[in-house]
Motif scaffolding. Structure first.
Motif, PDB file in Angstrom:
ATOM      1  N   ASP A 104       0.828  -1.197   0.000  1.00  0.00           N
ATOM      2  CA  ASP A 104       0.000   0.000   0.000  1.00  0.00           C
ATOM      3  C   ASP A 104       0.866   1.252   0.000  1.00  0.00           C
ATOM      4  OD1 ASP A 104       1.063  -0.381   2.442  1.00  0.00           O
ATOM      5  OD2 ASP A 104      -0.822  -0.354   3.554  1.00  0.00           O
ATOM      6  N   GLY A 105       1.964   1.169  -0.746  1.00  0.00           N
ATOM      7  CA  GLY A 105       2.837   2.334  -0.894  1.00  0.00           C
ATOM      8  C   GLY A 105       3.494   2.259  -2.248  1.00  0.00           C
ATOM      9  N   PRO A 106       4.348   3.234  -2.562  1.00  0.00           N
ATOM     10  CA  PRO A 106       5.021   3.252  -3.859  1.00  0.00           C
ATOM     11  C   PRO A 106       5.839   1.982  -4.083  1.00  0.00           C
ATOM     12  CG  PRO A 106       5.465   5.277  -2.622  1.00  0.00           C
ATOM     13  CD  PRO A 106       4.728   4.357  -1.704  1.00  0.00           C
ATOM     14  N   LEU A 107       5.807   1.497  -5.308  1.00  0.00           N
ATOM     15  CA  LEU A 107       6.526   0.279  -5.698  1.00  0.00           C
ATOM     16  C   LEU A 107       7.538   0.662  -6.780  1.00  0.00           C
ATOM     17  CD1 LEU A 107       6.736  -2.855  -5.790  1.00  0.00           C
ATOM     18  CD2 LEU A 107       4.847  -2.821  -7.417  1.00  0.00           C
ATOM     19  N   LEU A 108       8.821   0.400  -6.507  1.00  0.00           N
ATOM     20  CA  LEU A 108       9.860   0.743  -7.480  1.00  0.00           C
ATOM     21  C   LEU A 108      10.406  -0.519  -8.109  1.00  0.00           C
ATOM     22  CD1 LEU A 108      10.743   2.954  -4.809  1.00  0.00           C
ATOM     23  CD2 LEU A 108      11.519   3.866  -6.973  1.00  0.00           C
TER      24      LEU A 108
END
Ligand code: VGL
Ligand code: ZN
Length: 200
Positions: free
Chosen positions: A94-98
């Motif tokens: 539930d956060g940015p995925l790099l």
């Protein structure tokens, strides 16, 4: 005990993917499956404290100098869109995925990539995401301790973050005997707070 999270800290969850964390994965890191639940709890603790949570995902083309089949070091793993590249079930994302290693780049840090064609190093969006959130302290967890976790943690120190790696929340490939101890020593030398299993 968990690290103390605050709104100015971040949890960086590195490469918790099927190929690394599942005993059936193509580059299984021994014990990887045992850290899924503890990392899920850590994510919840970080969220509750208002910390930032970011995720990295190894995401390779079918052919890359990263793979032994193309002259590199590793069995084929985490090929883009493959089942092996999927993040393990059981972790809330539930956060940015790099995504990293997506082209001809190599390198193991979530903060930077080396273009093997040109030798140039370029930054990823990770430090931008952290800086926009006002993050000063990062805790790096996931796989593998002697590769991507180590590289991300050491880069983090060089970029000015206060960096913690709890050994409870990572596992090591140990490609060469002694890699685990060498990685821990290298992180400590660089200024990473590596927390022993018991104290973390
Ligand atoms: C990794 C080996 C190859 C890692 C990625 O995530 O640590 N290790 N590709
Ligand atoms: Zn890889």
């Amino acid at each position: 005990m968990s690290a103390e999270y605050t709104p100015s800290s971040a949890l960086v969850v590195v490469d918790m993917q099927h190929d690394f964390a599942d005993p059936a994965g193509s580059l299984y890191v021994r014990g990887g499956e045992t850290i899924v639940e503890p990392i899920a709890a850590e994510i919840a603790a970080a969220r509750e404290a208002g910390a930032t949570v970011v995720y990295t995902q190894d995401w390779h083309p079918e052919h890359t100098p990263h793979f032994a089949t193309d002259g590199g070091l590793w069995p084929v793993h985490c090929v883009a869109e493959s089942a092996g590249a999927a993040l393990v079930p059981g972790l809330p994302v539930d956060g940015p995925l790099l995504r990293k290693g997506t082209g001809t780049e190599d390198g193991y840090s979530g903060f930077s990539e080396v273009d093997l064609a040109t030798g140039a190093t370029k930054g990823t969006d990770l430090s931008t995401i952290l800086d926009e959130a006002g993050v000063m302290d990062i805790t790096v967890v996931g796989l593998a301790g002697d590769w991507c976790v180590k590289a991300t943690a050491i880069d983090g120190v060089h970029l000015g973050y206060s960096v913690t790696v709890p050994l409870r929340l990572t596992r090591f490939v140990e490609l060469q005997e002694g890699d685990t101890q060498r990685a821990i020593a290298a992180m400590r030398e660089a200024g990473v707070a590596v927390l022993d299993e018991a104290s973390s």
